[in-house]
Design a protein around this motif. Structure first.
Motif, mmCIF file in Angstrom:
data_model
loop_
_atom_site.group_PDB
_atom_site.id
_atom_site.type_symbol
_atom_site.label_atom_id
_atom_site.label_comp_id
_atom_site.label_asym_id
_atom_site.label_seq_id
_atom_site.Cartn_x
_atom_site.Cartn_y
_atom_site.Cartn_z
ATOM 1 N N GLU A 146 28.565 65.512 35.386
ATOM 2 C CA GLU A 146 28.973 64.157 35.012
ATOM 3 C C GLU A 146 30.063 63.676 35.959
ATOM 4 O O GLU A 146 30.651 64.468 36.692
ATOM 5 N N TYR A 147 30.306 62.382 35.918
ATOM 6 C CA TYR A 147 31.393 61.806 36.716
ATOM 7 C C TYR A 147 32.710 62.004 35.977
ATOM 8 O O TYR A 147 32.789 61.821 34.762
ATOM 9 N N VAL A 148 33.728 62.404 36.743
ATOM 10 C CA VAL A 148 35.066 62.588 36.182
ATOM 11 C C VAL A 148 36.062 61.848 37.065
ATOM 12 O O VAL A 148 35.813 61.591 38.239
ATOM 13 N N GLU A 149 37.215 61.504 36.475
ATOM 14 C CA GLU A 149 38.250 60.818 37.235
ATOM 15 C C GLU A 149 38.817 61.751 38.298
ATOM 16 O O GLU A 149 39.095 62.919 38.029
ATOM 17 N N SER A 150 39.013 61.214 39.494
ATOM 18 C CA SER A 150 39.502 62.004 40.622
ATOM 19 C C SER A 150 41.022 62.052 40.674
ATOM 20 O O SER A 150 41.582 62.828 41.445
ATOM 21 N N GLY A 151 41.678 61.213 39.888
ATOM 22 C CA GLY A 151 43.133 61.110 39.965
ATOM 23 C C GLY A 151 43.580 59.980 40.885
ATOM 24 O O GLY A 151 44.761 59.671 40.970
ATOM 25 N N GLN A 152 42.634 59.351 41.590
ATOM 26 C CA GLN A 152 42.940 58.219 42.451
ATOM 27 C C GLN A 152 42.522 56.930 41.745
ATOM 28 O O GLN A 152 41.681 56.948 40.848
ATOM 29 N N TRP A 153 43.157 55.841 42.183
ATOM 30 C CA TRP A 153 42.870 54.538 41.598
ATOM 31 C C TRP A 153 42.540 53.558 42.717
ATOM 32 O O TRP A 153 42.999 53.731 43.841
ATOM 33 N N GLN A 154 41.749 52.553 42.395
ATOM 34 C CA GLN A 154 41.396 51.531 43.397
ATOM 35 C C GLN A 154 41.407 50.151 42.748
ATOM 36 O O GLN A 154 41.325 50.034 41.529
ATOM 37 N N PHE A 155 41.525 49.140 43.577
ATOM 38 C CA PHE A 155 41.388 47.766 43.117
ATOM 39 C C PHE A 155 40.702 46.973 44.218
ATOM 40 O O PHE A 155 40.582 47.438 45.345
ATOM 41 N N ASP A 156 40.234 45.795 43.871
ATOM 42 C CA ASP A 156 39.466 44.965 44.800
ATOM 43 C C ASP A 156 40.410 44.039 45.566
ATOM 44 O O ASP A 156 40.632 42.893 45.178
ATOM 45 N N ALA A 157 40.976 44.534 46.657
ATOM 46 C CA ALA A 157 41.937 43.757 47.443
ATOM 47 C C ALA A 157 41.291 42.500 48.020
ATOM 48 O O ALA A 157 41.897 41.424 48.012
ATOM 49 N N LYS A 158 40.065 42.620 48.504
ATOM 50 C CA LYS A 158 39.378 41.458 49.082
ATOM 51 C C LYS A 158 39.181 40.369 48.023
ATOM 52 O O LYS A 158 39.401 39.188 48.284
ATOM 53 N N LEU B 15 42.570 38.662 47.263
ATOM 54 C CA LEU B 15 42.974 37.726 48.308
ATOM 55 C C LEU B 15 42.120 36.463 48.287
ATOM 56 O O LEU B 15 42.635 35.353 48.484
ATOM 57 N N LYS B 16 40.834 36.605 48.043
ATOM 58 C CA LYS B 16 39.944 35.434 47.979
ATOM 59 C C LYS B 16 40.345 34.541 46.809
ATOM 60 O O LYS B 16 40.428 33.313 46.953
ATOM 61 N N ALA B 17 40.601 35.140 45.632
ATOM 62 C CA ALA B 17 40.994 34.346 44.465
ATOM 63 C C ALA B 17 42.326 33.641 44.718
ATOM 64 O O ALA B 17 42.487 32.466 44.373
ATOM 65 N N LEU B 18 43.283 34.334 45.317
ATOM 66 C CA LEU B 18 44.568 33.709 45.608
ATOM 67 C C LEU B 18 44.411 32.570 46.612
ATOM 68 O O LEU B 18 45.057 31.523 46.480
ATOM 69 N N ALA B 19 43.542 32.751 47.605
ATOM 70 C CA ALA B 19 43.297 31.692 48.584
ATOM 71 C C ALA B 19 42.668 30.473 47.894
ATOM 72 O O ALA B 19 43.032 29.328 48.189
ATOM 73 N N MET B 20 41.748 30.722 46.966
ATOM 74 C CA MET B 20 41.122 29.620 46.234
ATOM 75 C C MET B 20 42.162 28.875 45.396
ATOM 76 O O MET B 20 42.179 27.642 45.370
ATOM 77 N N TYR C 168 41.072 36.864 39.643
ATOM 78 C CA TYR C 168 42.155 37.573 40.321
ATOM 79 C C TYR C 168 42.630 38.754 39.479
ATOM 80 O O TYR C 168 42.775 39.871 39.988
ATOM 81 N N GLU C 169 42.848 38.522 38.198
ATOM 82 C CA GLU C 169 43.336 39.607 37.329
ATOM 83 C C GLU C 169 42.345 40.758 37.253
ATOM 84 O O GLU C 169 42.737 41.925 37.271
ATOM 85 N N ARG C 170 41.047 40.447 37.179
ATOM 86 C CA ARG C 170 40.039 41.518 37.149
ATOM 87 C C ARG C 170 40.036 42.295 38.461
ATOM 88 O O ARG C 170 39.899 43.515 38.472
ATOM 89 N N CYS C 171 40.182 41.582 39.567
ATOM 90 C CA CYS C 171 40.188 42.255 40.875
ATOM 91 C C CYS C 171 41.443 43.091 41.068
ATOM 92 O O CYS C 171 41.412 44.122 41.736
ATOM 93 N N ALA C 172 42.562 42.657 40.479
ATOM 94 C CA ALA C 172 43.835 43.359 40.660
ATOM 95 C C ALA C 172 43.976 44.553 39.726
ATOM 96 O O ALA C 172 44.844 45.409 39.938
#
Length: 148
Positions: free
Chosen positions: A96-108, A111-116, A78-82
Motif C-alpha cells: 500500500e501507499y504510505v506517507e514518506s515524511g515529505q510534504w508538497q504543495f502546488d507552487a505553480k 502563483l497562477k491564482a495570485l497572478a489572477m 489558491y488555498e487548495r494549491c497552498a
C-alpha cells in the motif's frame, strides 16, 4: 451603437459556446477559408464586443457571478494549491501507499491564482479610476487572453 446583422449576432452566440472565434465564424456561416481572420475582425468591432458583453452579463447575472464571487473562487483555488499534502510512496511489504515524511504543495497553481487575483484587483482599480461603468466580462474571466 451600430445595428448588428443577424450573421454577426449568430457569430456572438456561437462564440459563447466554446469561446473559439474560428469555429464560431464557421458555424455562423462565414467562409471556412477566412474564418480566423473574420473572427479576429469581428471581435475587434466595438458593436460586436458590446453585444457579446451584454450577453455575458445576462448569463453571469443569471448564475450570480460577480467580480467578488470570482475573486473568492480564485482565492479558494489558491488555498487548495497552498495546502501541504503528504508525499505517498509504495511500500511493497505492506502493499500500500504510505506517507514518506515529505510534504508538497502546488507552487505553480499558487502563483497562477495570485497572478489572477492581482490582475483582477488592477482591473477593478482601473475601472474605479475611469468610472465609466463599462464591463468587459470576457476580459474579467480570462484575463484578456483570447483564441481566434
Amino acid at each position: 451603437m451600430k445595428e448588428l446583422s443577424e450573421k454577426q449576432k449568430k457569430f456572438v452566440h456561437e462564440w459563447l459556446i466554446d469561446h473559439c472565434g474560428t469555429r464560431a465564424a464557421i458555424r455562423a456561416g462565414y467562409s471556412e477559408k477566412s474564418a480566423a481572420q473574420t473572427a479576429s475582425r469581428l471581435m475587434k468591432d466595438p458593436a460586436v464586443r458590446e453585444y457579446r458583453d451584454a450577453l455575458l452579463k445576462e448569463e453571469f447575472d443569471s448564475m450570480g457571478i460577480t467580480r467578488h464571487s470570482l475573486a473568492v473562487e480564485v482565492w479558494r483555488v489558491y488555498e487548495r494549491c497552498a495546502a501541504a499534502k503528504p508525499v505517498l510512496e509504495w511500500d511493497s511489504n505492506l502493499r500500500e501507499y504510505v506517507e514518506s515524511g515529505q510534504w508538497q504543495f502546488d507552487a505553480k497553481g499558487c502563483l497562477k491564482a495570485l497572478a489572477m487575483l492581482h490582475d483582477m484587483v488592477e482591473r477593478m482599480d482601473a475601472r474605479e479610476d475611469a468610472d465609466d461603468g463599462a464591463d468587459d466580462y470576457e476580459t474579467m474571466l480570462t484575463g484578456g487572453s483570447r483564441e481566434f
